[in-house]
Design a protein around this motif. Structure first.
Motif, PDB file in Angstrom:
ATOM      1  N   THR A   1     -45.549 -12.899 -11.527  1.00 54.96           N
ATOM      2  CA  THR A   1     -45.372 -11.581 -12.145  1.00 54.96           C
ATOM      3  C   THR A   1     -46.163 -11.475 -13.447  1.00 54.96           C
ATOM      4  O   THR A   1     -46.670 -10.398 -13.787  1.00 54.96           O
ATOM      5  CB  THR A   1     -43.875 -11.338 -12.417  1.00 54.96           C
ATOM      6  OG1 THR A   1     -43.160 -11.463 -11.197  1.00 54.96           O
ATOM      7  CG2 THR A   1     -43.655  -9.947 -12.993  1.00 54.96           C
ATOM      8  N   GLU A   2     -46.267 -12.573 -14.172  1.00 56.47           N
ATOM      9  CA  GLU A   2     -47.002 -12.534 -15.438  1.00 56.47           C
ATOM     10  C   GLU A   2     -48.485 -12.254 -15.240  1.00 56.47           C
ATOM     11  O   GLU A   2     -49.189 -11.877 -16.180  1.00 56.47           O
ATOM     12  CB  GLU A   2     -46.819 -13.860 -16.168  1.00 56.47           C
ATOM     13  CG  GLU A   2     -45.402 -14.031 -16.736  1.00 56.47           C
ATOM     14  CD  GLU A   2     -45.209 -15.403 -17.352  1.00 56.47           C
ATOM     15  OE1 GLU A   2     -46.104 -16.265 -17.151  1.00 56.47           O
ATOM     16  OE2 GLU A   2     -44.182 -15.603 -18.028  1.00 56.47           O
TER      17      GLU A   2
ATOM     18  N   CYS B   1     -49.531  -9.848 -13.361  1.00 53.71           N
ATOM     19  CA  CYS B   1     -49.679  -8.407 -13.137  1.00 53.71           C
ATOM     20  C   CYS B   1     -50.184  -7.736 -14.414  1.00 53.71           C
ATOM     21  O   CYS B   1     -50.080  -8.267 -15.521  1.00 53.71           O
ATOM     22  CB  CYS B   1     -48.339  -7.791 -12.740  1.00 53.71           C
ATOM     23  SG  CYS B   1     -47.701  -8.372 -11.174  1.00 53.71           S
TER      24      CYS B   1
ATOM     25  N   SER C   1     -49.967  -5.060 -17.447  1.00 54.51           N
ATOM     26  CA  SER C   1     -48.819  -4.821 -18.328  1.00 54.51           C
ATOM     27  C   SER C   1     -47.991  -3.627 -17.892  1.00 54.51           C
ATOM     28  O   SER C   1     -46.794  -3.570 -18.137  1.00 54.51           O
ATOM     29  CB  SER C   1     -49.317  -4.613 -19.773  1.00 54.51           C
ATOM     30  OG  SER C   1     -50.236  -3.520 -19.823  1.00 54.51           O
TER      31      SER C   1
ATOM     32  N   ARG D   1     -45.675  -5.035 -15.133  1.00 51.50           N
ATOM     33  CA  ARG D   1     -44.976  -6.294 -15.362  1.00 51.50           C
ATOM     34  C   ARG D   1     -43.499  -6.093 -15.671  1.00 51.50           C
ATOM     35  O   ARG D   1     -42.638  -6.770 -15.105  1.00 51.50           O
ATOM     36  CB  ARG D   1     -45.648  -7.040 -16.509  1.00 51.50           C
ATOM     37  CG  ARG D   1     -45.117  -8.465 -16.718  1.00 51.50           C
ATOM     38  CD  ARG D   1     -45.853  -9.126 -17.874  1.00 51.50           C
ATOM     39  NE  ARG D   1     -47.294  -9.101 -17.635  1.00 51.50           N
ATOM     40  CZ  ARG D   1     -48.215  -9.015 -18.588  1.00 51.50           C
ATOM     41  NH1 ARG D   1     -47.826  -8.911 -19.852  1.00 51.50           N
ATOM     42  NH2 ARG D   1     -49.506  -9.016 -18.295  1.00 51.50           N
TER      43      ARG D   1
END
Length: 960
Positions: free
Chosen positions: A221-222, A224, A226, A229
């Motif tokens: 997910t990190e 993705c 901003s 996220r």
């Protein structure tokens, strides 16, 4: 906190065992040496667990020892109190349940303080009263709310304090089970607020694979942008917490069942399976679509979302990519190969699992390949060709479980079968039915197997599968091959075809049915298909063809899925030679869930059905379904009332009575008996005004003559069903003029008397007669439990410390705090009933039958007869025109009532007998038949005078 828990356990161990037992300690340590956090916590996956009493002792010691900390540590006691009060801080209004909970908490704290001060002269009465107060909140239905607070939260707090009380009482087993129930009722509240350190040490070791999965998903997910996220992280955390709650509930229930059954269980209790949240790990975009929460589901839109996930409502979502047919071993084995600790967890699980030697070798071969792929400087090892079948469903007839068995390539697999070969014309050569069967039976290439499924289904539809090929379709390798494809493929079209073939083959061959059920004993493949919105109805029909039993339906997902089938399964499913309504399957599966387990599991499933608004689904089927569906719904509703009595008020208000009455027609004993049982249970309401309303609606609703149908049913039904049918007919009859002659009334009383006369050698008939007599009395708690006896005993002033558990378990505020209007309605009802019974031609036979049943001293029936005589004599005493009838009753019943004063009878029976004798003593016509009393009776009354005022009044009347 961790160290304090270990210190506490050490203290408990030193108190309970004056001499050390190093052999037992070493054995337990070997049993659970894989635990990362607690030296005494057993590993439930160990095969020794269910057979080792030492492990049971360890679990009980940990859980009850934590309750012991409440007793010994004032600061911990204060912390728990503050957290529980925080739960009730947002209440809106007052409620008796909340009052009982707070009083129970205060009493428990007081008892704990006295206990910690070494004051051992605790009163048993105070302890039992505290347990009774807390039991009211502990019995709440977890799905609802009380004054704005979730019932599950109130129940969890109550069970926590009950655990402490049973620890004080030195009942460590009960203390441990109540502590587990805290986590079963409110897993999130328990692990986050009430008991976080206990959860960390006791439950987290079982759920570490979820933590590993979560950490990996966070890494993905990190990556993705901003903008997405935060949304993805929120969804991920919700999914992670839901699955932790699910795992906590399952393991709490597992340990609770295990402690209940112990080593006496005929078969090992299955270790819970807590799967990873559904959805591909490598697709971050689907993170928001994976929440599968059991605790928040409701019917219709919410239930649909709970079953199929958020993606089920978005029709424009692109299908998942099915090109990648390899399993991500790092994900499915829950490994983080960078962490040595988590690597050791995996090794431990493999060592403790039930896998065979070859299965472990397979995993050990594949794991290094996955490890190499994580390190770019090391040449990777090629994966095996059978990698997509790593988690195979090849059946093992000895263990009847899904095993992990790699199947070596057979001779035909060495043949050259390219994905697309060309003939002389340059076109792709089709796969023949023969080759399709061979590929499905033997090939380890998922793409080829999917193509084979398509071609075989097309050939079957075109009638190109001749009789020479039919025997090959019933082989175990072919059936298991289809099941493996169904468990692995992501192509819904292929899955649809696979399930269609299985259903068609199973419909024609019982052996294939058993083969499918043996290959998938816990129906995990079918659970996967039921979660797919385009396949769940066809899968439901297939399950109806297979007819699985309840023992194969252990997953907590089943109730939601079955209700989803009933909600959306109106249209029949048709393919090949099959045409069937999914609703029929849903009713069959629901019947297994509600009636196929032991009473505890049936009750849990009934509570889940009520929480998911399943009653509305069954009410709809009762009103709109055909004759067969209506009868099935009646049986299922009767089961709901039996196992979850608190739902009877809702059913009494919303059910269409005429539909239930129709089920009494015909000659199907099972469904007709269920209809009668349901009607009688719905009469057992805790307010007389509600009971009268239900009876009036039952009598007047619709075009049917309910009383005539009941009369015909009474005359034709088996003798065991006649007492309830007669009482129900009598209750409907007295809604009119009690002084007017009625054929229905005479028939009903005659049937009741005949049943009592013939009950001496028929235990089932005794049970039904006892229930019928209590139904006549018309006093019930909110859960449907008869409270007539409790009311009479309290009226007689009986001290509740002298009576049994059945009396103490009655909800006191339900008995004592009746509204005046309701009390008057109840007294009027009993008076009218007494007048009706006194005017009937069978009145003398009735009292002779009651007298004989009291004399027989059968535990089931004699007590109900004493209760009946007590309220009947009391109601007639207030009627000035009943002297003759009372005199007749007194002459028949007095000898039996005097016998019931004997010391060999229970305190309750003696008080009820004295209560009836005092009622007779108030009638002038009865005095000559009752007095004088002999010396033995006077002595018995003198002993009883310390218990109840009725004995004193009798003595005064005798001496006066």
């Amino acid at each position: 906190m961790a160290s304090s828990l270990r210190d506490l356990l050490a203290q408990e161990a030193s108190i309970e065992r004056k001499t050390p037992k190093p052999r037992k300690a070493r054995r337990l340590k070997r049993l659970d040496d894989a635990d990362l956090t607690h030296p005494d916590l057993p590993n439930p996956s160990s095969p020794l667990l269910l057979a080792d009493e030492n492990a049971s002792h360890t679990v009980i010691s940990i859980l009850s020892g934590y309750a012991g900390r409440f007793i010994k540590d004032p600061s911990f006691r204060q912390t728990v109190r503050e957290k529980c009060l925080a739960v009730t801080a947002c209440t809106r209004g007052a409620h008796a349940v909340l009052t009982n909970l707070e009083l129970g908490m205060e009493a428990t704290e007081k008892l704990s303080e006295e206990q910690s001060a070494s004051q051992r002269d605790l009163k048993i009465r105070s302890l039992r009263n505290s347990i009774r107060l807390l039991s009211v909140a502990a019995a709440l239905n977890g799905s609802g709310y009380t004054c704005g607070v979730q019932n599950s939260h109130l129940s969890a707090c109550a069970h926590l304090y009950l655990s402490v009380l049973y620890r004080i009482e030195s009942d460590d087993l009960a203390s441990a089970r109540h502590m587990l129930q805290v986590f079963a009722d409110a897993p999130y509240l328990a692990r986050k607020s009430l008991l976080p350190d206990l959860w960390d040490h006791f439950f987290l070791p079982h759920l570490l694979h979820l933590k590993v999965w979560y950490n990996k998903e966070v890494e993905l997910t990190e990556k993705c942008n901003s903008g997405q996220r935060d949304k993805h992280m929120k969804s991920l955390r919700r999914t992670y917490n839901d699955q932790l709650d699910l795992g906590t509930t399952r393991f709490a229930t597992y340990y609770k069942d295990w402690l209940k059954e112990g080593t006496k269980a005929h078969a090992p209790i299955p270790v819970p399976n807590v799967p990873l949240p559904q959805g591909p790990s490598d697709s971050v975009e689907t993170l928001g679509q994976r929440s599968v929460s059991l605790s928040r589901g409701t019917i219709n839109r919410s239930l649909y979302r709970a079953v199929f996930g958020g993606a089920a409502e978005n029709e424009d979502i692109e299908p998942e990519n099915v090109e990648d047919t390899k399993i991500d071993l790092q994900r499915d084995l829950n490994l983080d190969l960078h962490a040595e600790e988590e690597q050791s967890i995996c090794n431990r699980d493999l060592d403790n699992s039930d896998m065979g030697l070859k299965e472990k070798e397979l995993v050990n071969e594949v794991l290094p390949a996955a490890d190499m792929s994580r390190h770019p400087g090391v040449a990777p090892t090629p994966r095996k060709s059978y990698s997509f079948r790593l988690f195979s469903c090849r059946s093992d007839s000895r263990r009847n479980v899904i095993t992990i068995t790699p199947k070596p390539l057979k001779k035909e697999e060495h043949m050259s079968i390219p994905k697309s070969s060309t003939n002389s014309n340059g076109k792709d050569s089709p796969i023949t039915p023969e080759k399709a069967i061979s590929l499905i039976s033997n090939s380890d290439n998922l793409k080829l197997c999917e193509t084979a499924i398509r071609e075989l289904t097309k050939a079957w539809s075109d009638s190109q599968v001749g009789p020479t090929l039919r025997p090959f379709l019933s082989t175990s390798s072919f059936i298991e091959g289809i099941l493996e494809i169904s468990s692995t493929s992501k192509d819904e079209e292929v899955l649809d075809m696979a399930i269609s073939l299985l259903a068609e083959l199973a419909r024609k061959d019982e052996i294939i049915k058993h083969m499918i059920l043996n290959s998938d004993p816990q129906l995990e493949i079918f659970l996967r298909l039921l979660h797919m919105k385009n396949l769940f109805l066809k899968t439901a029909v297939t399950l109806y063809i297979l007819k699985p039993k309840a023992k194969q339906m252990l997953s907590l997902d089943w109730m939601q899925l079955v209700l989803q089938i009933l909600e959306f399964g109106d249209e029949p499913q048709t393919w090949f030679s099959i045409k069937c309504s999914p609703r029929i399957s849903g009713l069959y599966l629901l019947h297994q869930l509600l009636m196929g387990f032991d009473e505890d599991r049936n009750s849990e499933n009934a509570k889940q059905l009520v929480a998911l608004s399943g009653l509305d689904v069954l009410i709809g089927g009762l009103q709109m379904g055909d004759v067969k569906e209506r009868k099935s719904c009646v049986v299922l509703l009767a089961a709901c009332v039996r196992y979850e009595g608190s739902c009877r008020r809702y059913l009494a208000e919303h059910i269409k009575k005429e539909c239930v009455v129709k089920s009494l027609l015909g000659n199907q004993i099972k469904s007709s008996g269920a209809a009668l049982y349901l009607l009688c249970e719905l009469v057992c309401l805790d307010r007389m005004s509600q009971m009268k309303k239900f009876l009036k609606e039952l009598k007047q609703e619709g075009s049917l003559n309910t009383m005539h149908i009941l009369l015909v049913y009474l005359q034709q039904s088996p003798i065991q069903q006649r007492p309830l049918a007669a009482v129900l007919l009598l209750l409907l009859d007295i809604l009119g003029d009690p002084l007017q002659f009625s054929v229905y009334r005479e028939e009903a009383v005659d049937a009741i008397v005949s049943a009592l006369e013939n009950s001496s050698c028929n235990r089932k008939l005794q049970e039904q007669c006892a229930k019928a007599l209590l139904l006549l009395a018309g006093r019930f708690s909110s859960s449907g439990k008869a409270t007539s006896e409790a009311t009479l005993l309290r009226r007689a002033g009986l001290d509740d410390t002298l009576v049994g558990e059945s009396f103490r378990s009655v909800e006191p505020y339900k008995v004592q705090d009746l509204l005046l209007e309701e009390k008057n309605l109840t007294e009027e009802h009993l008076k009218n009933l007494a007048i009706v019974l006194s005017k009937t031609g069978n009145s003398k036979r009735l009292f002779v039958a009651l007298s004989n049943c009291i004399s027989d001293n059968t535990p089931i029936l004699s007590r109900s007869c004493l209760v009946t005589v007590a309220w009947l004599s009391g109601s007639l005493t207030s009627s000035h025109s009943s002297g003759t009838f009372l005199a007749s009753a007194c002459s028949i019943l007095t000898p039996r009532l005097l016998d019931s004063l004997g010391c060999d009878r229970t305190a309750e029976e003696r008080v009820l007998a004295s209560f009836s004798l005092l009622n007779f003593a108030k009638c002038e016509e009865c005095v000559p038949k009752l007095f004088p009393l002999d010396k033995e009776t006077i002595s018995l009354l003198q002993d009883l005078a310390d218990v109840t005022w009725t004995a004193k009044e009798l003595l005064f009347a005798c001496w006066g």
